[in-house]
Design a protein around this motif. Sequence first.
Motif, PDB file in Angstrom:
ATOM      1  N   SER A   1       0.720  -1.213   0.049  1.00 55.29           N
ATOM      2  CA  SER A   1       0.013   0.028  -0.032  1.00 55.29           C
ATOM      3  C   SER A   1       0.830   1.293   0.070  1.00 55.29           C
ATOM      4  N   LYS A   2       0.208   2.328  -0.398  1.00 53.29           N
ATOM      5  CA  LYS A   2       0.947   3.587  -0.483  1.00 53.29           C
ATOM      6  C   LYS A   2       1.364   4.095   0.948  1.00 53.29           C
ATOM      7  N   ASN A   3       0.607   3.945   1.992  1.00 51.54           N
ATOM      8  CA  ASN A   3       0.926   4.160   3.323  1.00 51.54           C
ATOM      9  C   ASN A   3       2.318   3.498   3.774  1.00 51.54           C
ATOM     10  N   THR A   4       2.368   1.997   3.494  1.00 53.23           N
ATOM     11  CA  THR A   4       3.530   1.468   3.887  1.00 53.23           C
ATOM     12  C   THR A   4       4.707   2.059   3.015  1.00 53.23           C
ATOM     13  N   LYS A   5       4.985   2.230   1.911  1.00 55.35           N
ATOM     14  CA  LYS A   5       5.727   2.789   1.268  1.00 55.35           C
ATOM     15  C   LYS A   5       6.267   4.131   1.893  1.00 55.35           C
ATOM     16  N   LYS A   6       5.298   4.942   2.044  1.00 52.21           N
ATOM     17  CA  LYS A   6       5.842   6.339   2.692  1.00 52.21           C
ATOM     18  C   LYS A   6       6.196   6.163   4.031  1.00 52.21           C
ATOM     19  N   GLU A   7       5.858   5.058   4.849  1.00 58.58           N
ATOM     20  CA  GLU A   7       6.350   4.680   6.271  1.00 58.58           C
ATOM     21  C   GLU A   7       7.865   4.374   5.855  1.00 58.58           C
ATOM     22  N   LYS A   8       8.073   3.438   4.969  1.00 57.72           N
ATOM     23  CA  LYS A   8       9.477   3.241   4.766  1.00 57.72           C
ATOM     24  C   LYS A   8      10.319   4.282   4.644  1.00 57.72           C
ATOM     25  N   LYS A   9       9.768   4.757   3.408  1.00 58.07           N
ATOM     26  CA  LYS A   9      10.672   6.267   3.070  1.00 58.07           C
ATOM     27  C   LYS A   9      10.698   7.060   4.185  1.00 58.07           C
ATOM     28  N   ALA A  10       9.883   7.312   5.042  1.00 54.70           N
ATOM     29  CA  ALA A  10       9.956   8.192   6.085  1.00 54.70           C
ATOM     30  C   ALA A  10      10.988   7.346   7.047  1.00 54.70           C
ATOM     31  N   ALA A  11      11.030   6.437   7.461  1.00 54.05           N
ATOM     32  CA  ALA A  11      11.733   5.711   8.239  1.00 54.05           C
ATOM     33  C   ALA A  11      13.354   5.916   7.941  1.00 54.05           C
ATOM     34  N   ILE A  12      13.436   5.479   6.635  1.00 54.90           N
ATOM     35  CA  ILE A  12      14.855   5.694   6.021  1.00 54.90           C
ATOM     36  C   ILE A  12      15.275   7.137   6.150  1.00 54.90           C
ATOM     37  N   LEU A  13      14.624   8.105   5.934  1.00 54.34           N
ATOM     38  CA  LEU A  13      14.838   9.462   5.991  1.00 54.34           C
ATOM     39  C   LEU A  13      15.318   9.718   7.473  1.00 54.34           C
ATOM     40  N   ASP A  14      14.314   9.293   8.271  1.00 56.40           N
ATOM     41  CA  ASP A  14      14.810   9.600   9.585  1.00 56.40           C
ATOM     42  C   ASP A  14      16.196   9.030  10.199  1.00 56.40           C
ATOM     43  N   ILE A  15      16.320   7.932   9.597  1.00 60.60           N
ATOM     44  CA  ILE A  15      17.697   7.025  10.005  1.00 60.60           C
ATOM     45  C   ILE A  15      18.842   7.722   9.260  1.00 60.60           C
ATOM     46  N   SER A  16      18.656   8.286   8.123  1.00 59.72           N
ATOM     47  CA  SER A  16      19.863   9.100   7.468  1.00 59.72           C
ATOM     48  C   SER A  16      19.947  10.394   8.059  1.00 59.72           C
ATOM     49  N   ILE A  17      19.103  10.993   8.624  1.00 58.33           N
ATOM     50  CA  ILE A  17      19.542  12.313   9.332  1.00 58.33           C
ATOM     51  C   ILE A  17      20.062  12.036  10.563  1.00 58.33           C
ATOM     52  N   MET A  18      19.556  10.883  11.406  1.00 58.85           N
ATOM     53  CA  MET A  18      20.304  10.622  12.542  1.00 58.85           C
ATOM     54  C   MET A  18      21.615  10.291  12.530  1.00 58.85           C
ATOM     55  N   LEU A  19      21.996   9.501  11.380  1.00 55.65           N
ATOM     56  CA  LEU A  19      23.249   9.064  11.206  1.00 55.65           C
ATOM     57  C   LEU A  19      24.191  10.397  10.660  1.00 55.65           C
ATOM     58  N   ILE A  20      23.694  11.219   9.698  1.00 52.94           N
ATOM     59  CA  ILE A  20      24.369  12.386   9.638  1.00 52.94           C
ATOM     60  C   ILE A  20      24.563  13.476  10.979  1.00 52.94           C
ATOM     61  N   ALA A  21      23.671  13.534  11.638  1.00 48.88           N
ATOM     62  CA  ALA A  21      23.770  14.261  12.927  1.00 48.88           C
ATOM     63  C   ALA A  21      24.769  13.523  13.850  1.00 48.88           C
ATOM     64  N   LEU A  22      24.743  12.194  14.013  1.00 52.43           N
ATOM     65  CA  LEU A  22      25.604  11.641  14.874  1.00 52.43           C
ATOM     66  C   LEU A  22      27.026  11.856  14.314  1.00 52.43           C
ATOM     67  N   THR A  23      27.240  11.718  13.036  1.00 56.33           N
ATOM     68  CA  THR A  23      28.597  11.743  12.564  1.00 56.33           C
ATOM     69  C   THR A  23      29.145  13.154  12.608  1.00 56.33           C
ATOM     70  N   VAL A  24      28.225  14.191  12.613  1.00 59.52           N
ATOM     71  CA  VAL A  24      28.770  15.815  12.964  1.00 59.52           C
ATOM     72  C   VAL A  24      29.273  15.672  14.324  1.00 59.52           C
ATOM     73  N   VAL A  25      28.336  15.121  15.233  1.00 62.11           N
ATOM     74  CA  VAL A  25      28.496  15.250  16.678  1.00 62.11           C
ATOM     75  C   VAL A  25      30.018  14.685  16.848  1.00 62.11           C
ATOM     76  N   VAL A  26      30.090  13.473  16.394  1.00 66.14           N
ATOM     77  CA  VAL A  26      31.443  12.789  16.587  1.00 66.14           C
ATOM     78  C   VAL A  26      32.605  13.577  16.122  1.00 66.14           C
ATOM     79  N   VAL A  27      32.539  14.011  14.763  1.00 68.28           N
ATOM     80  CA  VAL A  27      33.565  14.777  14.344  1.00 68.28           C
ATOM     81  C   VAL A  27      33.986  16.002  15.172  1.00 68.28           C
TER      82      VAL A  27
END
Length: 155
Positions: free
Chosen positions: A2-28
């Motif tokens: 369903s469209k909701n499942t695809k949107k949820e997966k994309k949102a989850a991937i985007l959230d994880i990507s943002i968290m990884l970038i933020a974590l990388t910046v903090v570590v640097v």
Amino acid sequence: MSKNTKKEKKAAILDISIMLIALTVVVVIAGFFFAKAGRNPLEGAWNDEEDGYTIRFENGGRAKLVYESDIAGGKTEVGVEYVQDEDNYLVTIMFKKDEINNLAKALGTTADDPDFSKELMSIQKICSTYNYEITGRTLVMYDSEMGKEYTFTRK
């Protein structure tokens, strides 16, 4: 799917990507501050054009003083020691007693030679306790007892 499942997966991937970038910046940023905090700001070579001294502050309270020697007729290097109080911006530079005979031998003279006594006075002029300030590539050391100020530039 369903469209909701695809949107949820994309949102989850985007959230994880943002968290990884933020974590990388903090570590640097944290790594930069830890590396900077552990470094002695005096370490390295400093040159005083006016009085002709070069001081290379090394780890462990050791330093090399390069000065214009009358006996050698040029630049001469001698070992000195220093004690640093980073909290109060004080540094004490001391001539290593065991270096006297080594220096005399290197200059082809003896510690009893009157000319060598003048040489020692030239070295001992800079041996004192200084208030210091480092601004950019400039080190200013001020001896309040003698009223002498040395301005060094990082080499």
